[in-house]
Scaffold this active site. Structure first.
Site, PDB file in Angstrom:
ATOM      1  CG  ASN A   1      -1.726   1.348   1.343  1.00 27.65           C
ATOM      2  OD1 ASN A   1      -1.895   2.021   0.356  1.00 27.65           O
ATOM      3  ND2 ASN A   1      -2.308   1.379   2.606  1.00 27.65           N
ATOM      4  CD1 TRP A   2       3.723   1.516  -2.668  1.00 29.67           C
ATOM      5  CD2 TRP A   2       3.565   2.444  -4.696  1.00 29.67           C
ATOM      6  NE1 TRP A   2       4.285   0.888  -3.922  1.00 29.67           N
ATOM      7  CE2 TRP A   2       4.400   1.313  -5.069  1.00 29.67           C
ATOM      8  CE3 TRP A   2       3.010   3.206  -5.993  1.00 29.67           C
ATOM      9  CZ2 TRP A   2       4.955   0.888  -6.149  1.00 29.67           C
ATOM     10  CZ3 TRP A   2       3.721   2.831  -7.082  1.00 29.67           C
ATOM     11  CH2 TRP A   2       4.485   1.884  -7.425  1.00 29.67           C
ATOM     12  CE  LYS A   3      -0.059   3.452   5.039  1.00 30.00           C
ATOM     13  NZ  LYS A   3       0.096   3.721   6.518  1.00 30.00           N
TER      14      LYS A   3
ATOM     15  CG  HIS B   1      -5.702   1.946   5.631  1.00 29.98           C
ATOM     16  ND1 HIS B   1      -5.165   2.829   6.445  1.00 29.98           N
ATOM     17  CD2 HIS B   1      -4.570   1.050   5.317  1.00 29.98           C
ATOM     18  CE1 HIS B   1      -4.088   2.455   6.918  1.00 29.98           C
ATOM     19  NE2 HIS B   1      -3.638   1.488   6.223  1.00 29.98           N
TER      20      HIS B   1
ATOM     21  CD  GLU C   1      -2.977   5.765   6.763  1.00 32.04           C
ATOM     22  OE1 GLU C   1      -1.749   5.411   7.547  1.00 32.04           O
ATOM     23  OE2 GLU C   1      -3.196   5.838   5.426  1.00 32.04           O
TER      24      GLU C   1
ATOM     25  CD  GLU D   1      -5.516  -0.946   9.029  1.00 32.57           C
ATOM     26  OE1 GLU D   1      -4.672  -0.788   8.097  1.00 32.57           O
ATOM     27  OE2 GLU D   1      -6.712  -0.141   8.702  1.00 32.57           O
TER      28      GLU D   1
ATOM     29  N   GLY E   1       2.835   3.342  11.223  1.00 39.94           N
ATOM     30  CA  GLY E   1       3.489   4.623  10.982  1.00 39.94           C
ATOM     31  C   GLY E   1       4.423   4.914  12.502  1.00 39.94           C
TER      32      GLY E   1
ATOM     33  CB  SER F   1       5.148  -1.551  11.442  1.00 41.55           C
ATOM     34  OG  SER F   1       4.470  -0.096  11.687  1.00 41.55           O
TER      35      SER F   1
ATOM     36  N   GLY G   1       2.813  -1.265   4.264  1.00 39.20           N
ATOM     37  CA  GLY G   1       2.725   0.280   3.982  1.00 39.20           C
ATOM     38  C   GLY G   1       3.919   0.736   3.537  1.00 39.20           C
ATOM     39  N   GLY G   2       4.795   1.359   4.839  1.00 44.37           N
ATOM     40  CA  GLY G   2       5.965   2.162   4.399  1.00 44.37           C
ATOM     41  C   GLY G   2       7.093   1.345   3.712  1.00 44.37           C
TER      42      GLY G   2
END
Length: 252
Positions: free
Chosen positions: A9-11, A100, A102, A171, A177, A216, A237-238
């Site tokens: 997931n590049w966001k 998600h 967010e 999640e 993050g 993460s 994610g990151g």
């Protein structure tokens, strides 16, 4: 046996140049093959879906599928700024993330909206990745399992046996993050609770639904996480922004 699935997931990251470099690097890394019985996908931002779809075809990346980060709860119509499931399907998407944390926090998305989005994805022939999870306060108050299982139960009430065609991503919000990560056993305990919640509805559905971990995931913890019996992969994610890290997680 459930396949192991890794979804990046590049966001809200990426650009035309870096996207091309990412796909090119992943293509080289996958040339020697990937472990059998696994599936991989990447979810760029909406503006880059067409580019990434073209690049995946150009580099003949049979291992890698395209996904989207969100979808409208409506099929079509006067919904300015929304993106319909049929549009994502046309772009070549296979997976769509819904609910998600967010989106839940920043856009106040409720479980009912998440289920409506999942139905749109299913009706368009794609796989929804339904996110559930608890905040730090909810975990610290001892309500983590209650909160997550309640979120799952609300999806069951709407989707019923169609959940067999969905993925669930656990999640822990406190681990996204923040650099924090649930231990493999803590993650496994929640994944097991989710599967038991599904089994209350249908044991066959529970045994077939893939449950991904989305807190993460990194190359240095992926092996331990993926070894757990109820963890069927990761929503990354990151770490997915770095193609080498993404490859390492895919190979974990």
């Amino acid at each position: 046996m459930r396949p192991l699935i890794v979804i990046g997931n590049w966001k809200m990251n990426g650009n035309l140049a870096s996207n091309q470099d990412w796909v090119k690097t992943v293509a080289r890394g996958m040339e020697s093959g990937m472990p059998a019985g696994r599936k991989f996908a990447v979810c760029p931002s909406f503006p880059y879906l067409s580019q990434c779809s073209t690049l995946i075809k150009e580099y003949s990346l049979a291992f890698l599928r395209l996904g989207a980060q969100d979808v409208s709860a409506h099929g079509a119509g006067a919904y300015t700024g929304e993106v319909g499931a049929s549009m994502l399907k046309e772009m070549g998407c296979k997976y769509v993330i819904v609910g998600h944390s967010e989106r839940r926090q920043m856009h106040q998305e409720a479980d009912e909206s998440v289920a409506a989005k999942a139905l749109q994805v299913l009706d368009s022939g794609m796989t929804p990745v339904i996110c559930v999870g608890e905040t730090a306060d909810e975990r610290n108050s001892g309500r983590a399992e209650e909160i997550v299982c309640s979120q799952v139960a609300k999806q069951v009430s709407v989707l019923q046996d169609r959940l067999a065609d969905c993925l669930i991503a656990y999640e822990p919000v406190w681990a996204i993050g923040t650099g924090k990560v649930a231990s493999a056993q803590v993650a496994q305990d929640m994944h097991r609770a989710i599967r038991l919640q599904l089994a209350e509805f249908d044991e066959d559905v529970a045994s077939h639904v893939g449950i991904l971990y989305g807190g993460s995931v990194k190359p240095d913890n992926a092996v331990e996480l993926f070894a757990m019996p109820d963890i069927d992969g990761g929503l990354v994610g990151g770490a997915s922004l770095n193609p080498q890290d993404f490859l390492a997680i895919c190979q974990a």
